[in-house]
Design a protein around this motif. Structure first.
Motif, PDB file in Angstrom:
ATOM      1  N   VAL A  76      14.155  29.159  19.410  1.00 15.43           N
ATOM      2  CA  VAL A  76      13.732  30.734  20.109  1.00 15.43           C
ATOM      3  C   VAL A  76      15.610  31.140  20.271  1.00 15.43           C
ATOM      4  O   VAL A  76      16.438  30.699  20.836  1.00 15.43           O
ATOM      5  N   LEU A  77      15.526  32.663  19.230  1.00 12.72           N
ATOM      6  CA  LEU A  77      16.756  33.138  20.158  1.00 12.72           C
ATOM      7  C   LEU A  77      17.105  33.656  20.816  1.00 12.72           C
ATOM      8  O   LEU A  77      15.962  34.548  22.154  1.00 12.72           O
ATOM      9  N   ALA A  78      18.138  34.623  21.217  1.00  9.43           N
ATOM     10  CA  ALA A  78      18.587  35.409  22.066  1.00  9.43           C
ATOM     11  C   ALA A  78      17.747  36.291  22.979  1.00  9.43           C
ATOM     12  O   ALA A  78      17.255  36.517  23.775  1.00  9.43           O
ATOM     13  N   ASP A  79      16.997  36.908  21.556  1.00  7.79           N
ATOM     14  CA  ASP A  79      16.356  38.269  21.981  1.00  7.79           C
ATOM     15  C   ASP A  79      14.818  37.978  21.790  1.00  7.79           C
ATOM     16  O   ASP A  79      13.536  38.573  21.788  1.00  7.79           O
ATOM     17  N   GLY A  80      14.519  36.898  22.193  1.00 11.24           N
ATOM     18  CA  GLY A  80      12.805  36.211  22.356  1.00 11.24           C
ATOM     19  C   GLY A  80      12.967  35.685  21.042  1.00 11.24           C
ATOM     20  O   GLY A  80      10.963  35.188  20.522  1.00 11.24           O
ATOM     21  N   ARG A 111      22.196  24.313   9.082  1.00  8.78           N
ATOM     22  CA  ARG A 111      23.947  23.725   9.093  1.00  8.78           C
ATOM     23  C   ARG A 111      24.302  23.470  10.187  1.00  8.78           C
ATOM     24  O   ARG A 111      24.907  22.065  10.703  1.00  8.78           O
ATOM     25  N   VAL A 112      24.707  24.952  11.070  1.00  6.20           N
ATOM     26  CA  VAL A 112      25.391  25.035  12.915  1.00  6.20           C
ATOM     27  C   VAL A 112      24.275  24.078  13.611  1.00  6.20           C
ATOM     28  O   VAL A 112      25.271  23.787  14.923  1.00  6.20           O
ATOM     29  N   LEU A 113      23.550  24.203  13.983  1.00  2.00           N
ATOM     30  CA  LEU A 113      22.803  23.431  14.596  1.00  2.00           C
ATOM     31  C   LEU A 113      22.378  21.328  14.335  1.00  2.00           C
ATOM     32  O   LEU A 113      22.394  20.367  14.912  1.00  2.00           O
ATOM     33  N   LYS A 114      23.751  21.259  13.425  1.00  2.00           N
ATOM     34  CA  LYS A 114      23.362  19.827  12.799  1.00  2.00           C
ATOM     35  C   LYS A 114      24.749  19.230  13.871  1.00  2.00           C
ATOM     36  O   LYS A 114      25.902  18.545  12.883  1.00  2.00           O
ATOM     37  N   GLY A 115      25.560  19.187  15.179  1.00  2.38           N
ATOM     38  CA  GLY A 115      26.519  19.333  15.945  1.00  2.38           C
ATOM     39  C   GLY A 115      27.122  20.092  16.690  1.00  2.38           C
ATOM     40  O   GLY A 115      27.474  19.733  17.764  1.00  2.38           O
ATOM     41  N   GLY A 116      26.206  21.095  16.620  1.00  6.49           N
ATOM     42  CA  GLY A 116      26.563  22.482  17.231  1.00  6.49           C
ATOM     43  C   GLY A 116      26.073  22.744  18.684  1.00  6.49           C
ATOM     44  O   GLY A 116      26.849  23.887  19.173  1.00  6.49           O
ATOM     45  N   GLY A 117      24.945  22.368  19.164  1.00  5.38           N
ATOM     46  CA  GLY A 117      24.804  22.036  19.691  1.00  5.38           C
ATOM     47  C   GLY A 117      24.201  23.243  20.576  1.00  5.38           C
ATOM     48  O   GLY A 117      23.737  23.693  19.658  1.00  5.38           O
ATOM     49  N   ASN A 118      24.216  23.601  22.029  1.00  6.04           N
ATOM     50  CA  ASN A 118      22.522  25.071  21.842  1.00  6.04           C
ATOM     51  C   ASN A 118      23.993  25.600  22.071  1.00  6.04           C
ATOM     52  O   ASN A 118      23.483  26.689  23.114  1.00  6.04           O
ATOM     53  N   ASN A 119      24.598  26.649  20.898  1.00  3.23           N
ATOM     54  CA  ASN A 119      25.455  27.093  20.619  1.00  3.23           C
ATOM     55  C   ASN A 119      24.925  28.316  20.595  1.00  3.23           C
ATOM     56  O   ASN A 119      24.754  29.792  20.224  1.00  3.23           O
ATOM     57  N   PHE A 120      23.219  28.152  19.547  1.00  6.31           N
ATOM     58  CA  PHE A 120      22.943  29.680  18.664  1.00  6.31           C
ATOM     59  C   PHE A 120      21.395  30.260  18.962  1.00  6.31           C
ATOM     60  O   PHE A 120      21.112  31.181  18.847  1.00  6.31           O
ATOM     61  N   ASN A 138      34.201  23.918   9.599  1.00  8.91           N
ATOM     62  CA  ASN A 138      33.595  24.395  10.619  1.00  8.91           C
ATOM     63  C   ASN A 138      32.856  25.713  11.791  1.00  8.91           C
ATOM     64  O   ASN A 138      31.906  25.307  12.202  1.00  8.91           O
ATOM     65  N   LEU A 139      34.031  25.410  12.694  1.00 11.97           N
ATOM     66  CA  LEU A 139      34.815  26.195  13.251  1.00 11.97           C
ATOM     67  C   LEU A 139      33.972  27.339  12.847  1.00 11.97           C
ATOM     68  O   LEU A 139      33.021  29.008  13.467  1.00 11.97           O
ATOM     69  N   ASN A 140      34.463  28.266  11.828  1.00 13.94           N
ATOM     70  CA  ASN A 140      34.200  29.428  11.162  1.00 13.94           C
ATOM     71  C   ASN A 140      32.637  29.843  11.545  1.00 13.94           C
ATOM     72  O   ASN A 140      31.484  30.217  11.203  1.00 13.94           O
ATOM     73  N   LEU A 141      32.150  28.499  10.757  1.00 13.11           N
ATOM     74  CA  LEU A 141      30.536  27.861  10.022  1.00 13.11           C
ATOM     75  C   LEU A 141      30.097  28.910  11.699  1.00 13.11           C
ATOM     76  O   LEU A 141      28.724  29.764  11.725  1.00 13.11           O
ATOM     77  N   MET A 142      30.203  27.801  12.431  1.00  5.60           N
ATOM     78  CA  MET A 142      30.152  27.723  13.396  1.00  5.60           C
ATOM     79  C   MET A 142      30.053  29.875  13.982  1.00  5.60           C
ATOM     80  O   MET A 142      28.749  30.129  14.793  1.00  5.60           O
ATOM     81  N   ARG A 143      30.854  29.727  14.260  1.00  2.56           N
ATOM     82  CA  ARG A 143      31.154  31.098  15.141  1.00  2.56           C
ATOM     83  C   ARG A 143      30.253  32.354  14.698  1.00  2.56           C
ATOM     84  O   ARG A 143      29.688  32.901  14.884  1.00  2.56           O
ATOM     85  N   HIS A 194      27.793  34.575  16.586  1.00  2.00           N
ATOM     86  CA  HIS A 194      27.124  36.280  16.206  1.00  2.00           C
ATOM     87  C   HIS A 194      26.467  36.958  15.372  1.00  2.00           C
ATOM     88  O   HIS A 194      25.788  37.399  15.659  1.00  2.00           O
ATOM     89  N   LYS A 195      25.520  36.053  14.591  1.00  2.00           N
ATOM     90  CA  LYS A 195      24.015  36.351  13.589  1.00  2.00           C
ATOM     91  C   LYS A 195      23.146  36.847  14.418  1.00  2.00           C
ATOM     92  O   LYS A 195      22.272  37.414  14.682  1.00  2.00           O
ATOM     93  N   TYR A 196      22.535  35.260  14.968  1.00  2.00           N
ATOM     94  CA  TYR A 196      21.803  35.161  15.983  1.00  2.00           C
ATOM     95  C   TYR A 196      21.719  35.228  17.433  1.00  2.00           C
ATOM     96  O   TYR A 196      20.458  35.076  17.654  1.00  2.00           O
ATOM     97  N   ASP A 197      23.118  35.497  17.371  1.00  2.00           N
ATOM     98  CA  ASP A 197      23.113  35.871  19.237  1.00  2.00           C
ATOM     99  C   ASP A 197      24.098  36.651  19.644  1.00  2.00           C
ATOM    100  O   ASP A 197      25.111  36.419  19.831  1.00  2.00           O
ATOM    101  N   PRO A 198      23.957  37.753  18.661  1.00  2.00           N
ATOM    102  CA  PRO A 198      24.960  39.344  18.771  1.00  2.00           C
ATOM    103  C   PRO A 198      25.778  39.692  19.838  1.00  2.00           C
ATOM    104  O   PRO A 198      26.579  39.908  20.325  1.00  2.00           O
ATOM    105  N   THR A 199      24.826  39.104  21.006  1.00  3.35           N
ATOM    106  CA  THR A 199      24.493  39.399  23.067  1.00  3.35           C
ATOM    107  C   THR A 199      25.484  38.515  23.439  1.00  3.35           C
ATOM    108  O   THR A 199      26.146  38.592  24.734  1.00  3.35           O
TER     109      THR A 199
END
Length: 552
Positions: free
Chosen positions: A240-244, A259-268, A523-528, A532-537
């Motif tokens: 579930v993304l930020a916009d629902g 890719r980034v969900l594999k270790g990137g936690g609930n940042n997206f 990897n940090l750049n992939l996550m950032r 920005h793409k999936y959680d723009p707010t």
């Protein structure tokens, strides 16, 4: 003859001490597991129309999901779902318990609207909600937030094997022990947690921690030598993304998010379902060695070092994918006044004679003198046994660092642990495990690519971790600061020998640590970019409390 007799007393004493520890933990469980008696909180008598605007909107949109302080018993029960006592003492304004993705989507959309309001010019954009899967992480505010909203995912408890048995879909709030019990009946197993209370969501995303007193486990599975990290064996995610909006992340759909969900936690976003690879189940061979640390610590540390050096040497037969990583623990128990040493080893194939597998028989571990206990067990029974030693409702802290397999660094780390227990010896009810776990180059990059930053690592690494419990709130700051200082001293000693490593096992990190710094800039750049793409707010960066952020 006299020495043999003396040693028999030592072994008998070790067994007695372990029995005392188990009894102590059971008594502690009886004291601490009952829920905190319900009591009114500040908002308990607040009329709904005077609650914060976003809570009023939630009541209007999903009334059956909102637990308010005014519902005293239900609210306190929901607060007590957090495992560590410190987090039970952080009181939110409300707890949101959606029953399905549709309800969660509506909740997230309202939270995002509130986040945008809080970030208008002149507004104060503080964090105001948190996300809770299993509620196990003891970091302060890891899955709760003072005066905010806790999104509780415990009702996402699906366990659905595919028709051909090649995958299993799990709800994010499911406990691993329930997963294993269900899959036992199907003759299946998945890569997963090794401690009963842990939830699927946090461990698979590498944001939650597993507790244990004598053998501390993590998001590393018994089967990691064969398949890699748990997060590298997830085929797809429902998010579930930020916009629902609800999306799937897989190798073919939204692969950058996958890719980034594999270790990137609930940042997206909030992951609601995981589809994991599964494989046929077989019994496990386990062995544990317990003795007094004072008699065997030097020998055990050398045996550990030598094993890792040999297993990663590249020699024929040195690495065995059926041999789970050995776990060496030194446990200081304040009531007893000294340390116990515990070694836990496991093999995923049971030898015909049920004795030590050849792989383990050839190591220095078998020569350690102590109380040996060999078992043939189900995966479920191992997890249940490990999970019974750390009752919910305890005061708890943890922390971790990583070193290379250098014997002098290993000895220095142990010496610092001993000095740390001396500092803490007057803390009532203290149980202080110091645990060694290994990541071997033979398996650290198996499975799908992740963002952990180990792609170019060719040497064994040792995860060092504390997992400390104690009795009184008045000791909280002293214990937490002492453990933090101890880890910093270990890191400084390793750095002096050039034997430290930037990787930090996220599941064991505390809120003051910065595990993503060890992932590498790529990897940090992939996550950032994904954030920005999936959680723009920036809902999950600045609106969400707890967890490890990307500093964007």
């Amino acid at each position: 003859m006299a020495s043999q007799k003396f040693y028999s007393y030592v072994v008998a004493g070790s067994v007695l001490l372990i029995s005392i520890l188990v009894i102590h933990r059971k008594k502690a469980a009886k004291r601490q597991q009952p829920p905190t008696p319900p009591k009114p909180h500040p908002l308990a008598n607040t009329p709904p129309e005077q609650l914060p605007q976003y809570i009023q909107e939630l009541l209007a949109a999903v009334p059956s999901c909102v637990i308010l302080q005014s519902d005293v018993e239900a609210f306190q029960e929901a607060v007590n779902y957090s495992w560590a006592q410190q987090n039970r003492e952080i009181i939110p304004a409300c707890i949101l318990r959606p029953r399905d993705t549709h309800e969660l989507s509506r909740i997230v959309a309202i939270l995002n609207k509130e986040h945008e309001r809080r970030n208008l010019p002149g507004s104060q954009g503080e964090s105001f909600f948190s996300v809770r899967s299993g509620g196990v992480n003891p970091g302060l505010g890891a899955s709760t937030v003072k005066d905010g909203a806790v999104v509780d995912l415990s009702l996402f408890s699906e366990i659905t094997p595919s028709a051909d048995g090649s995958t299993v879909t799990l709800g994010t709030g499911t406990k691993w022990i329930d997963v294993y019990k269900t899959l036992d009946e199907k003759g299946l197993i998945v890569m997963g947690g090794r401690n009963a209370p842990v939830g699927v969501g946090g461990l698979t995303l590498q944001v939650k921690k597993e507790m244990l007193i004598i053998g501390n486990k993590g998001g590393i599975s018994f089967y990691s030598p064969k398949y890699g990290f748990v997060c590298s064996n997830c085929i797809s995610y429902e998010v579930v993304l930020a916009d629902g909006k609800v999306v799937t992340a897989s190798s073919s759909e939204n692969p950058d998010l996958w890719r980034v969900l594999k270790g990137g936690g609930n940042n997206f976003g909030i992951v609601t379902r995981f589809t994991l690879r599964s494989f046929p189940y077989a019994p496990l061979w386990t062995s544990g060695i317990v003795t007094l640390a004072a008699f065997q610590y030097a020998k055990s540390l050398k045996a550990y070092h030598d094993y890792l050096a040999h297993a990663s040497s590249g020699k024929p037969g040195a690495f065995d994918e059926d041999a789970a990583g050995p776990i060496l623990s030194f446990v200081y128990i304040q009531k007893l006044g000294f340390q116990i040493l515990s070694l836990s080893i496991l093999y995923t194939k049971v030898p015909e004679d049920k004795k030590w597998p050849a792989h383990w028989d050839a190591t220095g571990f078998k020569s350690l003198r102590g109380f040996h206990k060999n078992r043939v067990e189900t995966n479920t029974s191992v997890v249940e046994r490990f999970g019974g030693t750390a009752p919910a409702g305890t005061r708890h802290t943890q922390g971790t660092t990583t070193i290379r397999n250098d014997l002098e660094t290993i000895k220095n780390a142990y010496a610092i642990f001993c000095e740390t227990t001396t500092e803490l010896r007057r803390v009532e009810g203290l149980v202080c495990p110091f645990v060694f776990q290994a990541i071997l180059p033979g398996w650290m990059n198996k499975g799908d690519p992740n963002i952990l930053g180990l792609e170019n690592c060719t040497e064994p690494l040792i995860i060092l971790s504390y997992s400390v419990t104690w009795a009184k709130a008045e000791d909280d700051e002293f214990v937490r600061s002492t453990i933090r200082r101890s880890l910093e001293r270990i890191e400084a000693a390793a750095e002096a020998r050039k034997t430290g490593h930037q990787y930090r096992f996220i599941n064991y990190c505390m809120e003051w640590q910065r595990p993503y710094e060890g992932c590498g800039e790529e990897n940090l750049n992939l996550m950032r970019d994904a954030s920005h793409k999936y959680d723009p707010t920036g809902l999950f960066q600045s609106g969400r409390a707890g967890g490890f952020k990307l500093d964007i």
